[in-house]
Design an enzyme around this catalytic site. Structure first.
Site, PDB file in Angstrom:
ATOM      1  N   GLU A 215       0.836  -1.205   0.000  1.00 59.38           N
ATOM      2  CA  GLU A 215       0.000   0.000   0.000  1.00 59.38           C
ATOM      3  C   GLU A 215       0.871   1.256   0.000  1.00 59.38           C
ATOM      4  O   GLU A 215       0.670   2.176  -0.800  1.00 59.38           O
ATOM      5  CB  GLU A 215      -0.889   0.027   1.259  1.00 59.38           C
ATOM      6  CG  GLU A 215      -1.983  -1.015   1.299  1.00 59.38           C
ATOM      7  CD  GLU A 215      -1.540  -2.324   1.939  1.00 59.38           C
ATOM      8  OE1 GLU A 215      -0.324  -2.609   1.955  1.00 59.38           O
ATOM      9  OE2 GLU A 215      -2.423  -3.064   2.403  1.00 59.38           O
ATOM     10  N   GLY A 269       5.809  -1.982  14.696  1.00 63.64           N
ATOM     11  CA  GLY A 269       5.071  -0.946  13.953  1.00 63.64           C
ATOM     12  C   GLY A 269       3.998  -0.271  14.798  1.00 63.64           C
ATOM     13  O   GLY A 269       3.883   0.957  14.841  1.00 63.64           O
ATOM     14  N   ARG A 270       3.222  -1.082  15.510  1.00 62.69           N
ATOM     15  CA  ARG A 270       2.089  -0.512  16.267  1.00 62.69           C
ATOM     16  C   ARG A 270       2.525   0.170  17.559  1.00 62.69           C
ATOM     17  O   ARG A 270       1.700   0.691  18.298  1.00 62.69           O
ATOM     18  CB  ARG A 270       1.039  -1.589  16.538  1.00 62.69           C
ATOM     19  CG  ARG A 270       1.573  -2.838  17.229  1.00 62.69           C
ATOM     20  CD  ARG A 270       0.549  -3.976  17.221  1.00 62.69           C
ATOM     21  NE  ARG A 270       1.090  -5.226  17.712  1.00 62.69           N
ATOM     22  CZ  ARG A 270       1.779  -6.094  16.989  1.00 62.69           C
ATOM     23  NH1 ARG A 270       2.033  -5.823  15.723  1.00 62.69           N
ATOM     24  NH2 ARG A 270       2.206  -7.222  17.502  1.00 62.69           N
ATOM     25  N   HIS A 386     -25.747   8.500  21.542  1.00 66.75           N
ATOM     26  CA  HIS A 386     -26.845   8.640  20.582  1.00 66.75           C
ATOM     27  C   HIS A 386     -26.694   7.642  19.437  1.00 66.75           C
ATOM     28  O   HIS A 386     -27.273   7.825  18.371  1.00 66.75           O
ATOM     29  CB  HIS A 386     -26.894  10.073  20.052  1.00 66.75           C
ATOM     30  CG  HIS A 386     -27.141  11.059  21.150  1.00 66.75           C
ATOM     31  ND1 HIS A 386     -28.415  11.414  21.551  1.00 66.75           N
ATOM     32  CD2 HIS A 386     -26.282  11.715  21.970  1.00 66.75           C
ATOM     33  CE1 HIS A 386     -28.328  12.268  22.559  1.00 66.75           C
ATOM     34  NE2 HIS A 386     -27.034  12.465  22.839  1.00 66.75           N
TER      35      HIS A 386
HETATM   36  O1  F6P Z   1       0.340  -5.539   8.045  1.00 62.86           O
HETATM   37  C1  F6P Z   1       0.682  -5.275   9.352  1.00 62.86           C
HETATM   38  C2  F6P Z   1       1.873  -4.409   9.490  1.00 62.86           C
HETATM   39  O2  F6P Z   1       3.022  -5.167   9.450  1.00 62.86           O
HETATM   40  C3  F6P Z   1       1.783  -3.619  10.784  1.00 62.86           C
HETATM   41  O3  F6P Z   1       2.220  -4.307  11.890  1.00 62.86           O
HETATM   42  C4  F6P Z   1       2.577  -2.408  10.462  1.00 62.86           C
HETATM   43  O4  F6P Z   1       2.306  -1.390  11.366  1.00 62.86           O
HETATM   44  C5  F6P Z   1       2.115  -2.123   9.052  1.00 62.86           C
HETATM   45  O5  F6P Z   1       1.966  -3.405   8.487  1.00 62.86           O
HETATM   46  C6  F6P Z   1       2.994  -1.247   8.226  1.00 62.86           C
HETATM   47  O6  F6P Z   1       4.260  -1.787   8.034  1.00 62.86           O
HETATM   48  P1  F6P Z   1       5.445  -0.918   7.473  1.00 62.86           P
HETATM   49  O7  F6P Z   1       5.710   0.197   8.415  1.00 62.86           O
HETATM   50  O8  F6P Z   1       6.599  -1.864   7.351  1.00 62.86           O
HETATM   51  O9  F6P Z   1       5.045  -0.383   6.113  1.00 62.86           O
END
Ligand code: F6P
Length: 520
Positions: A215, A269-270, A386
């Site tokens: 993405e 990442g999270r 609501h």
């Molecule tokens: O698809 C999950 C994931 O690996 C998450 O844990 C992470 O935050 C996200 O994709 C984005 O990953 P990156 O920072 O490597 O593009």
């Protein structure tokens, strides 16, 4: 074994809780309030500007002791020490888990593979500071030498949700830079975001830990193409920066090495908004506020590490959540921030909680025979009242709720704020007390018989659990504390459930199958 490997359900602590649950499950909170006049103070914790009232839970003093005992018996203390000291507790990926090091203001070194990572963290923070100051102050300019007006963060998951949530949460502190976020590979999302932007005055921050995420790379390439319609390859050095561990791929993309902010594999990442992934936060509110945000998280870390479990806010919230998830068999919990600034908090925490603890295999690699990760959802109060709160009040499901409110508003809007907070308290009270059929009948006594038939529908069972977290004011420091609090809550639950909270293999299969579909 770095983390202990204990099936929680095989412990005496669990059996004791199960036995106790069978006795207490029907008891009403109202009765418990009558029985213990100190209940509110017994079940209130204070930490700096945070006050947690957890008295409206289906627990008594014994439940509380048993829950705390379960935390002790599942190796939580050792697990906390292992995480903070940089042991490789992310076993399945052979990595340390050190988002806490990113906000550690102490001088104590933290080593990964013998190297003190505090040095690179400090250097990166200085780079974030210089860059943010340069962009905000207009010293660093776009390719036609004009100051920047807009910032576009391109990333997904942890590389999007954290910065987006924090930028929104700290809008009150925002400077004149407008921040935008592109995450979805949906091209409409990309073009809708950039359509009004001026290439000359827009800074693109590409955030991807791996720099392989479909993405983000697709979106970054589309934006680059759009940029190059009116600029040259050399101009990319002025208007594009990246945050990544994958320096080679970032350079291949065309971003100058000076414009790369590092990331490390010991930050998930999270959990990464405390790193350079939070660059957009620093651009939006300035480095001093970003630093205060980190400081708040560090304060919560210190509390988490040092407070005894029965006085430890993240531990208490985690154990209450386990109580409902594993004993009352609640499937979900609802998060209700009474601040419009925190509109994105539930979505952000969905990744933290559900990507971390959505696991069904324990540390032996065996299927678990108990429930793990709960489903988190929610929205801001009073909007939620609501919308979906009907189900929480009168539906068939038990949904524990976390209410988050602030004593002071950010603008001088006392009238609004007292109404907002009256609803905050009104909701927790209604969930707890409910309204008995007798109370309803008394109310309807004067009305016609037709109206009296409504009493079953107007009755509230009550006895619905909630926590009320009251924070003095929504500052960057308080936001840091709040996010760190929920990170630690998630960690504690993973420890007790004997799962690995820091991998996310569950997201891979769908990605692979999507690739096959692309080839067709
Ligand atoms: O698809 C999950 C994931 O690996 C998450 O844990 C992470 O935050 C996200 O994709 C984005 O990953 P990156 O920072 O490597 O593009």
């Amino acid at each position: 074994m770095i983390l202990k490997n204990i099936n929680p359900t095989s412990t005496k602590a669990w059996s004791a809780l199960q036995e106790h649950y069978n006795k207490i499950k029907e008891v009403k909170m109202q009765e418990m309030f009558k029985e213990n006049s100190n209940r509110k103070s017994d079940f209130t914790l204070k930490f700096e500007d945070f006050t947690l009232d957890f008295s409206k839970n289906r627990i008594d003093l014994k439940t509380f002791d048993l829950l705390i005992n379960l935390a002790k018996k599942t190796g939580l203390k050792e697990a906390i020490e292992a995480q903070f000291s940089g042991e490789k507790i992310n076993i399945t990926e052979n990595r340390a888990v050190l988002h806490t090091a990113l906000r550690d203001k102490s001088e104590t070194p933290i080593r990964v593979d013998g190297k003190n990572i505090k040095i690179e963290i400090k250097e990166t923070l200085e780079k974030i500071k210089d860059f943010s100051d340069g962009i905000i102050g207009g010293k660093l300019k776009g390719f036609t030498n004009k100051p920047f007006t807009d910032v576009v963060n391109i990333g997904i998951g942890g590389s999007d949700l954290g910065p987006k949530m924090a930028v929104e949460a700290l809008k009150f502190y925002q400077n004149n830079l407008r921040c935008h976020f592109i995450s979805n590979v949906d091209g409409d999302h990309v073009f809708e975001t950039i359509k009004g932007l001026n290439r000359e005055t827009t800074l693109f921050v590409i955030v991807s830990k791996t720099f392989t995420t479909q993405e983000t790379l697709t979106n970054a390439l589309t934006v680059k193409k759009w940029f190059l319609d009116q600029a040259t390859e050399a101009d990319i050095a002025h208007n594009f920066v990246a945050v990544s561990t994958n320096l080679k791929s970032v350079e291949e993309f065309g971003i100058s090495p000076n414009n790369i902010f590092p990331m490390w594999d010991w930050v998930g990442g999270r959990y990464s908004l405390w790193s350079a992934v939070g660059l957009t936060i620093s651009l939006s509110v300035g480095f001093n506020n970003f630093s205060a945000f980190l400081e708040g998280a560090f304060q919560m870390d210190t509390h988490f590490k040092s407070a005894s479990f029965n006085k430890n806010i993240p531990v208490v919230l985690a154990m209450l959540s386990i109580w409902y998830n594993n004993f009352f068999k609640s499937e979900t919990e609802v998060l209700l921030p009474y601040s419009q600034y925190l509109a994105l908090l539930p979505m952000y925490l969905q990744q933290t909680v559900m990507e971390s603890n959505g696991k069904s295999v324990d540390r032996n690699g065996h299927s678990v025979n108990y429930q793990t990760g709960n489903i988190v959802w929610g929205s801001t109060g009073t909007n939620a009242q609501h919308a979906f709160m009907q189900l929480v009040h009168q539906g068939t499901k038990l949904i524990p709720a976390d209410f988050i409110g602030f004593s002071e508003p950010l603008y001088a809007n006392a009238d609004h704020h007292s109404k907002l907070m009256a609803n905050f308290y009104g909701q927790t009270e209604a969930l707890c007390k409910g309204k008995s059929i007798d109370e309803v009948n008394n109310e309807l006594a004067q009305k016609s018989s037709e109206i009296k038939n409504l009493s079953p529908f107007k009755t509230f069972e009550g006895n619905k659990p909630s926590n009320a977290l009251l924070i003095q004011k929504l500052t960057p420091n308080a936001l840091g504390k709040l996010i760190a609090l929920y990170e630690h809550k998630t960690f504690v639950q993973g420890v007790v459930w004997n799962i690995y909270s820091y991998d996310q293999f569950g997201v891979e299969l769908g990605k692979e199958l999507a690739k096959n579909h692309l080839k067709k």
